[in-house]
Write a protein that holds these residues in place. Structure first.
Motif, short mmCIF file in Angstrom:
data_model
loop_
_atom_site.label_atom_id
_atom_site.label_comp_id
_atom_site.label_asym_id
_atom_site.label_seq_id
_atom_site.Cartn_x
_atom_site.Cartn_y
_atom_site.Cartn_z
N GLU A 105 52.79 11.09 32.17
CA GLU A 105 53.96 10.44 31.58
C GLU A 105 53.64 9.02 31.12
O GLU A 105 54.40 8.44 30.34
CB GLU A 105 55.13 10.42 32.56
CG GLU A 105 54.88 9.65 33.83
CD GLU A 105 54.34 10.54 34.93
OE1 GLU A 105 54.52 10.18 36.11
OE2 GLU A 105 53.75 11.59 34.61
N GLN A 106 52.52 8.46 31.59
CA GLN A 106 52.09 7.16 31.10
C GLN A 106 51.28 7.27 29.81
O GLN A 106 51.20 6.33 29.04
CB GLN A 106 51.26 6.44 32.17
CG GLN A 106 52.02 6.15 33.44
CD GLN A 106 51.13 5.61 34.54
OE1 GLN A 106 49.92 5.83 34.52
NE2 GLN A 106 51.71 4.90 35.48
N LEU A 107 50.68 8.43 29.60
CA LEU A 107 49.85 8.64 28.42
C LEU A 107 50.63 9.20 27.24
O LEU A 107 50.34 8.87 26.09
CB LEU A 107 48.69 9.58 28.76
CG LEU A 107 47.74 9.13 29.86
CD1 LEU A 107 46.73 10.23 30.17
CD2 LEU A 107 47.02 7.85 29.46
N LEU A 108 51.60 10.06 27.52
CA LEU A 108 52.31 10.77 26.46
C LEU A 108 53.80 10.52 26.60
O LEU A 108 54.33 10.41 27.71
CB LEU A 108 52.02 12.27 26.53
CG LEU A 108 50.55 12.69 26.48
CD1 LEU A 108 50.42 14.18 26.65
CD2 LEU A 108 49.89 12.24 25.18
N LYS A 109 54.47 10.43 25.45
CA LYS A 109 55.92 10.25 25.40
C LYS A 109 56.51 11.33 24.49
O LYS A 109 55.86 11.84 23.59
CB LYS A 109 56.29 8.86 24.87
CG LYS A 109 55.72 7.70 25.69
CD LYS A 109 56.27 7.70 27.11
CE LYS A 109 55.70 6.54 27.91
NZ LYS A 109 56.17 6.55 29.32
N SER A 110 57.77 11.64 24.72
CA SER A 110 58.45 12.63 23.91
C SER A 110 58.57 12.16 22.46
O SER A 110 58.74 10.97 22.20
CB SER A 110 59.85 12.90 24.49
OG SER A 110 60.52 13.87 23.73
N GLN A 111 58.44 13.10 21.54
CA GLN A 111 58.50 12.87 20.09
C GLN A 111 57.31 12.06 19.58
O GLN A 111 57.33 11.57 18.45
CB GLN A 111 59.81 12.17 19.70
CG GLN A 111 61.06 12.92 20.10
CD GLN A 111 61.10 14.32 19.52
OE1 GLN A 111 60.81 14.54 18.35
NE2 GLN A 111 61.44 15.31 20.35
N GLN A 112 56.28 11.94 20.37
CA GLN A 112 55.07 11.23 19.94
C GLN A 112 54.17 12.16 19.15
O GLN A 112 53.99 13.32 19.51
CB GLN A 112 54.33 10.70 21.17
CG GLN A 112 52.98 10.06 20.87
CD GLN A 112 52.23 9.67 22.13
OE1 GLN A 112 52.80 9.66 23.21
NE2 GLN A 112 50.96 9.37 22.00
N ALA A 113 53.60 11.67 18.06
CA ALA A 113 52.64 12.44 17.27
C ALA A 113 51.26 12.31 17.90
O ALA A 113 50.85 11.22 18.31
CB ALA A 113 52.61 11.94 15.83
#
Length: 657
Positions: free
Chosen positions: A327-335
């Motif tokens: 959750e620190q590396l990836l976020k929702s709606q991120q390309a």
């Protein structure tokens, strides 16, 4: 009488008066006295708005909203039938500011049923406009412009149905609804280039073995194209060992190696995974172990406490000291730029990795990485020579892995292969900047080209293709990367040959046997192969094998034959995942170890990664085999719609209970 009037006036100034139901005509059964009617001041009725219910004729229902009125209508079932509406009517409706008297004057609500010919009551025009409060079920925000409401009312009056909006993303069929919107053509693999010039001595060395002017080798490849479906069979001698199927519709299922610009839909910290939309029917999954990152780009406190570890460690991926969480590396709606490492199978989506790798004929390019490697299958002297070449051609910002096919090639060929892959990566990077997620950025070439790129070498005595267009494509590719082996690509003209190519090389019969669940062994024993949702079970039987000396010797020889045949069937049927093999029980421990060693040697002949456990006291071997896509049975068959793949029909007597 005066005392009663004073009491009611006092009550009227402190508490709201009771609602009064009045019908359009005088009620004959009213029990209210004349004194009670006179006790209510007439000024109060004239100064408070009354809510009136009346019947208005009309066929169409409308919804109107103005500064001083609100009319709500319901459609009638029959044309011409009057409908009920509610209106607020009254004279003076302005609020009095200040004082208890203004606050204690309630509105009287009058209900009346009037006929169609009754005159409409004038509505107040001095009511201040108030913003509409949001309600549950509203399809628009509370502060929208009223002009939009009037436009929708006008469209409803014309009889046009109002369009419904779907909330929360694209919903079902999102991949098909986005077709043709901001889609750019993906980058294609470069398979044509200027051939490398080699001298006669080098060409002769790479040409391979020949006998009477004909090339000889251990393997042969047959390619048949029928109605757009491409079948590729690999033969060892005359035995079928591998079979591949490619269809035009496999752009959504056979996507292994494709590069996408995906959009993260949701991140699941409890699963240490994220689901990514890559414009396929099912969202792909990206696990934490497959995410590459830079510490400078991470978000959050890396020193925060991590969840408790499991009691049993399940491998190196669980050692998460000082590693950022997903959750620190990836976020929702991120390309995110990702590559498919496993095809979607059944109800499971594809598996992704953020470490991109572009395979070539001699090397594999890993962009934005420091990877440096050489195939372990090569001898030490060749590895040393290739290491010197790799030091000169390796880009500083990218990683390179030298493949087994680079044995004996020149430095110029390796350098050209690296430049070709660098050009592909530059095109992918440019397309990623222009595209909008989700979008396909790079597509792998045709299946026949991929198989030839991965496997074709001097050990193949030839590649026979019955499609002219595919033959020209493969021939041009081989002229570019391996001109010494280009003459082993042959065209099989089905119009001039008496038999189809698969009948000519005895592939069709072996393919039908490979789809059967029972496989016979040379000595008379048999194998039973059954597939389940979670694993594959293989049972070894003696069958007609009765042996000569004793039971232990008969079982041992039967298990040795089964170990060789099981390794062939796993490769031919492309069985992956968890596999449980039930060998016949053996009493001697030495015989068990020899069966396991024979099985491991047979598995080592192919490139697919496997892991085998020791045989148990019950004669069971548990193993895993890397699973990239569907097996042979799934690729050439469909699930029975009658029994749903169970293979059984229930009796009518049971169904009618």
């Amino acid at each position: 009488m005066n005392d009663s009037v004073d009491k009611q006036e006092k009550l009227g100034s402190e508490t709201p008066t009771r609602r009064k139901r009045v019908l359009g005509a005088p009620n004959a059964n009213a029990t209210q006295s004349e004194d009670d009617k006179k006790s209510i001041p007439s000024e109060r009725e004239s100064s408070k708005p009354a809510r009136t219910r009346k019947l208005v004729p009309g066929a169409n229902s409308t919804t109107q909203k103005t500064n001083d009125e609100k009319i709500v209508g319901t459609p009638s079932k029959q044309n011409g039938e009057p409908k009920r509406t509610r209106t607020l009517s009254g004279a003076n409706t302005t609020k009095l500011q200040g004082g208890k008297g203004s606050e204690s004057q309630p509105r009287l609500r009058k209900r009346s049923i009037q006929g169609a010919s009754s005159s409409s009551v004038e509505l107040p025009s001095e009511r201040p406009s108030e913003a509409k409060k949001p309600r549950i079920g509203d399809t628009r925000s509370a502060g929208e412009n009223k002009a939009t409401v009037k436009e929708e009312v006008a469209s409803a009056e014309d009889g046009q149905p109002k369009k419904k909006r779907r909330r929360g993303g694209r919903g079902r069929g999102g991949a098909s609804s986005r077709e043709g919107l901001n889609k750019l053509e993906p980058v294609q693999a470069i398979i044509s280039d200027t051939p490398v010039e080699l001298n006669d001595k080098e060409m002769e060395r790479r040409r391979g073995k020949e006998r009477n002017g004909k090339p000889i080798g251990r393997y042969q490849m047959c390619v048949q194209v029928t109605d757009g479906v491409t079948h590729i069979a690999v033969l060892e001698g005359r035995t079928l060992i591998e079979h591949y199927v490619s269809r035009p519709s496999d752009d959504a299922t056979q996507i292994y190696g494709n590069v996408y610009l995906g959009k993260i839909q949701n991140v699941l910290p409890g699963m240490e995974a994220a689901f990514v939309d890559i414009d396929t029917p099912k969202n792909a999954v990206l696990y934490r172990a497959d995410v590459t990152y830079d510490l400078d780009d991470t978000d959050g406190d890396l020193n925060q406490p991590l969840p408790p570890k499991a009691k049993k460690m399940r491998g190196k991926f669980n050692a998460r000291k000082n590693e950022p969480r997903i959750e620190q590396l990836l976020k929702s709606q991120q390309a995110i730029l990702c590559q498919v490492t496993k095809n979607p199978i059944a109800h499971k989506g594809a598996r992704l990795s953020t470490e991109i790798s572009l395979p070539g004929r001699f090397v594999v390019l890993i962009p934005n990485s420091s990877t440096y490697g050489i195939s372990k299958r090569l001898p030490d002297n060749e590895r040393k020579r290739l290491r010197n070449i790799l030091d000169k051609v390796k880009p500083k910002e990218h990683g390179v892995i030298v493949r087994t096919a680079s044995e004996g090639v020149t430095a110029e060929e390796i350098e050209r292969d690296v430049k070709r892959l660098l050009e592909q990566w530059e095109q992918i990077s440019e397309l990623a900047q222009k595209s909008k997620a989700p979008n396909l950025l790079f597509r792998e070439p045709e299946l026949a080209v991929r198989i030839i790129r991965e496997e074709f070498n001097r050990d193949f005595r030839g590649v026979v293709i019955d499609d002219l267009n595919l033959f020209n494509q493969v021939k041009g590719y081989m002229d570019t990367i391996a001109p010494a082996l280009a003459d082993r690509i042959e065209f099989y003209d089905s119009s001039k040959e008496p038999l189809p190519i698969f009948e000519r090389y005895n592939v069709a019969e072996q393919l039908r046997k490979a789809l059967d669940s029972k496989v016979w062994l040379p000595s008379g024993g048999s194998l039973i192969i059954e597939h389940t949702e979670a694993l594959t079970v293989i049972d070894v039987n003696t069958g007609r094998n009765v042996g000569k000396y004793n039971l232990e010797e008969t079982v041992f020889r039967n298990n040795l034959e089964a170990a060789e045949e099981i390794a062939k069937q796993l490769r031919l049927r492309d069985i992956g995942g968890i596999i449980v093999i039930d060998f016949i029980d053996m009493e001697i421990r030495k015989n068990r170890a020899e069966v396991v060693n024979s099985f491991e040697k047979a598995l080592a002949r192919e490139k697919t990664r496997t892991q085998v456990s020791h045989i148990s006291d019950l004669g069971l071997i548990e193993m895993t085999r890397r699973r990239i896509g569907e097996g042979l049975l799934e690729s050439v068959s469909d699930t029975c719609p009658s029994c749903d793949g169970s293979g059984v029909h229930l009796h009518d007597s049971i169904l009618n209970v």
